[in-house]
Design a protein around this motif. Sequence first.
Motif, PDB file in Angstrom:
ATOM      1  N   UNK A   1     154.039  76.379 134.376  1.00 51.11           N
ATOM      2  CA  UNK A   1     154.483  76.534 132.989  1.00 51.11           C
ATOM      3  C   UNK A   1     156.008  76.514 132.862  1.00 51.11           C
ATOM      4  N   UNK A   2     156.687  77.379 133.592  1.00 47.61           N
ATOM      5  CA  UNK A   2     158.147  77.456 133.490  1.00 47.61           C
ATOM      6  C   UNK A   2     158.804  76.190 134.030  1.00 47.61           C
ATOM      7  N   UNK A   3     158.249  75.634 135.084  1.00 46.16           N
ATOM      8  CA  UNK A   3     158.801  74.405 135.657  1.00 46.16           C
ATOM      9  C   UNK A   3     158.763  73.259 134.644  1.00 46.16           C
ATOM     10  N   UNK A   4     157.650  73.132 133.942  1.00 51.94           N
ATOM     11  CA  UNK A   4     157.519  72.073 132.935  1.00 51.94           C
ATOM     12  C   UNK A   4     158.478  72.316 131.780  1.00 51.94           C
ATOM     13  N   UNK A   5     158.584  73.545 131.339  1.00 50.33           N
ATOM     14  CA  UNK A   5     159.521  73.864 130.245  1.00 50.33           C
ATOM     15  C   UNK A   5     160.956  73.536 130.629  1.00 50.33           C
ATOM     16  N   UNK A   6     161.352  73.914 131.840  1.00 50.35           N
ATOM     17  CA  UNK A   6     162.729  73.662 132.285  1.00 50.35           C
ATOM     18  C   UNK A   6     163.011  72.164 132.368  1.00 50.35           C
ATOM     19  N   UNK A   7     162.075  71.417 132.915  1.00 49.83           N
ATOM     20  CA  UNK A   7     162.285  69.967 133.023  1.00 49.83           C
ATOM     21  C   UNK A   7     162.285  69.321 131.643  1.00 49.83           C
ATOM     22  N   UNK A   8     161.449  69.802 130.745  1.00 51.11           N
ATOM     23  CA  UNK A   8     161.417  69.256 129.383  1.00 51.11           C
ATOM     24  C   UNK A   8     162.762  69.413 128.703  1.00 51.11           C
ATOM     25  N   UNK A   9     163.393  70.567 128.889  1.00 50.65           N
ATOM     26  CA  UNK A   9     164.694  70.806 128.264  1.00 50.65           C
ATOM     27  C   UNK A   9     165.738  69.857 128.833  1.00 50.65           C
ATOM     28  N   UNK A  10     165.715  69.640 130.165  1.00 49.30           N
ATOM     29  CA  UNK A  10     166.681  68.733 130.785  1.00 49.30           C
ATOM     30  C   UNK A  10     166.420  67.278 130.378  1.00 49.30           C
ATOM     31  N   UNK A  11     165.166  66.908 130.309  1.00 46.32           N
ATOM     32  CA  UNK A  11     164.791  65.514 130.084  1.00 46.32           C
ATOM     33  C   UNK A  11     164.957  65.097 128.625  1.00 46.32           C
ATOM     34  N   UNK A  12     164.609  65.986 127.709  1.00 43.95           N
ATOM     35  CA  UNK A  12     164.579  65.635 126.285  1.00 43.95           C
ATOM     36  C   UNK A  12     165.780  66.153 125.511  1.00 43.95           C
ATOM     37  N   UNK A  13     166.562  67.023 126.126  1.00 44.29           N
ATOM     38  CA  UNK A  13     167.680  67.610 125.403  1.00 44.29           C
ATOM     39  C   UNK A  13     167.192  68.670 124.425  1.00 44.29           C
ATOM     40  N   UNK A  14     168.127  69.366 123.817  1.00 45.99           N
ATOM     41  CA  UNK A  14     167.756  70.454 122.914  1.00 45.99           C
ATOM     42  C   UNK A  14     167.013  69.952 121.687  1.00 45.99           C
ATOM     43  N   UNK A  15     167.420  68.790 121.159  1.00 45.21           N
ATOM     44  CA  UNK A  15     166.755  68.277 119.956  1.00 45.21           C
ATOM     45  C   UNK A  15     165.314  67.873 120.266  1.00 45.21           C
ATOM     46  N   UNK A  16     165.102  67.246 121.430  1.00 41.90           N
ATOM     47  CA  UNK A  16     163.754  66.870 121.817  1.00 41.90           C
ATOM     48  C   UNK A  16     162.907  68.083 122.174  1.00 41.90           C
ATOM     49  N   UNK A  17     163.526  69.047 122.854  1.00 44.60           N
ATOM     50  CA  UNK A  17     162.808  70.259 123.246  1.00 44.60           C
ATOM     51  C   UNK A  17     162.324  71.025 122.016  1.00 44.60           C
ATOM     52  N   UNK A  18     163.084  70.954 120.925  1.00 45.79           N
ATOM     53  CA  UNK A  18     162.696  71.645 119.697  1.00 45.79           C
ATOM     54  C   UNK A  18     161.430  71.048 119.086  1.00 45.79           C
ATOM     55  N   UNK A  19     161.043  69.854 119.521  1.00 43.79           N
ATOM     56  CA  UNK A  19     159.830  69.220 119.013  1.00 43.79           C
ATOM     57  C   UNK A  19     158.626  69.481 119.907  1.00 43.79           C
ATOM     58  N   UNK A  20     158.816  70.304 120.915  1.00 43.58           N
ATOM     59  CA  UNK A  20     157.713  70.745 121.775  1.00 43.58           C
ATOM     60  C   UNK A  20     157.293  72.157 121.356  1.00 43.58           C
ATOM     61  N   UNK A  21     156.001  72.416 121.430  1.00 44.38           N
ATOM     62  CA  UNK A  21     155.474  73.721 121.015  1.00 44.38           C
ATOM     63  C   UNK A  21     154.510  74.215 122.090  1.00 44.38           C
ATOM     64  N   UNK A  22     154.955  75.198 122.874  1.00 44.26           N
ATOM     65  CA  UNK A  22     154.146  75.783 123.942  1.00 44.26           C
ATOM     66  C   UNK A  22     153.443  77.004 123.359  1.00 44.26           C
ATOM     67  N   UNK A  23     152.138  76.873 123.134  1.00 47.12           N
ATOM     68  CA  UNK A  23     151.398  77.894 122.392  1.00 47.12           C
ATOM     69  C   UNK A  23     150.575  78.814 123.283  1.00 47.12           C
ATOM     70  N   UNK A  24     150.666  78.657 124.606  1.00 52.99           N
ATOM     71  CA  UNK A  24     149.923  79.529 125.496  1.00 52.99           C
ATOM     72  C   UNK A  24     148.435  79.221 125.497  1.00 52.99           C
ATOM     73  N   UNK A  25     147.648  80.190 125.918  1.00 54.58           N
ATOM     74  CA  UNK A  25     146.201  80.014 126.016  1.00 54.58           C
ATOM     75  C   UNK A  25     145.543  80.546 124.754  1.00 54.58           C
TER      76      UNK A  25
END
Length: 400
Positions: A240-264
């Motif tokens: 979970x944290x690994x994917x979130x961290x890579x998403x922020x690096x890969x997509x930037x802050x603007x792209x990361x803001x379009x991701x929604x991690x809602x848990x289980x």
Amino acid sequence: MNVSYSEPTAAPLNILHLDCTTGYGGQERDHIAEAKGMNSRGHRYVIGARPGTPFFEEARSRTETVGFSMKSNFDLESFSNLRQYLIREKIDVLVTTSYIDSFLGYVSAASLGNNRPLIIRQRHLLNVPKSMIPFRQFCDRLVVVSEALRIFFLEKNLPFWHVVTIPRGIAIKEKKEAKEITVLGHNLDLAQKLVGKKILLQIGIFQRDKGHHLMLDALVILFRRFQDLHMVFLGIGPLFEEVRDRARRLLGESGFARLHFMGSQDPGPYLAIADLVLLPSVRDSFPLVVLEAISAKKEVVAFRVGGLPEMGNVLPGIHLVTPKDPVSLAQKVSSLLSVSGRQVFKKEDPCNYVERAFSIEACNIRTEMIYRNAILLLKEGKIAQNPYASKGGLADPFLS
């Protein structure tokens, strides 16, 4: 007189299903659904699990459940308790799931001699096991969830008559009833925030074979193409944290803001607002999330792996692309999102497609037929024999 096993005319079966898992996911939910379904057909289906685990607590709240510690293959206390339970409750069928419970279950049942129950080993996963011994020696029948998985074991030289396919199913009636009362509830704020936006949904535990990193690579392409596109992830897990961290690096802050991690959470409300459901798994024997998506009239884009082609041959709305290829995934998603007003399910309610082939009722009818036939073979002493063997056998095409 010929009797259909779909009719409650034969004596009810006493079934004990063991799973020593310490987690809780799709496979465990399937165990509970199978137990409830078989109980509704007049059988007694008991789940055996480790006390205190999430699976034990959930199972206990929904169906008859018994606790066994199952600490290791050589847990003498569990062996003794299992053996006594099999005798006392007159168990007809013992179902095992994992390495520890398959060994403990086998030795406990085998110690009863000719009065032992039928031993079934279930296999849901498509990953390569360390040894074929539990699947060959510790069960009377190996039940798998897709033909792709069955072929895998046949290629490992297990006898073809030893390995049986029973596709899993979902509770269609419950899904139909839920349609009319579904409310967004816990994700109401998200639904309001994304009004008028395109929404992609991935459901699954955050682990390597679920393809979250490949999904991120596809999103790089998709976010450039669609400025109003958002991605919702449902699930938790070790990555979970690994994917979130890579998403922020890969997509930037603007792209990361379009991701929604809602848990289980319950996927129902999220399926209600999604445009497409994505399944970038690199291996998957028979994902029930596909059945849930199609029942909710949502198209699925997935890699062409495991049992997905089998599902795609029967169900509408499944789009398969080249495995491990995020560009192909992005291209298919892009083409689907670019066409407005598409009516994939206009001919018939997709629930009807799922109900005919992959309902829990259809699964349980086939399960009962297979169990009863195998019990007869066990009583006749023929459970380990090739039913197609001929004298001499040299001309026998099934001489494995």
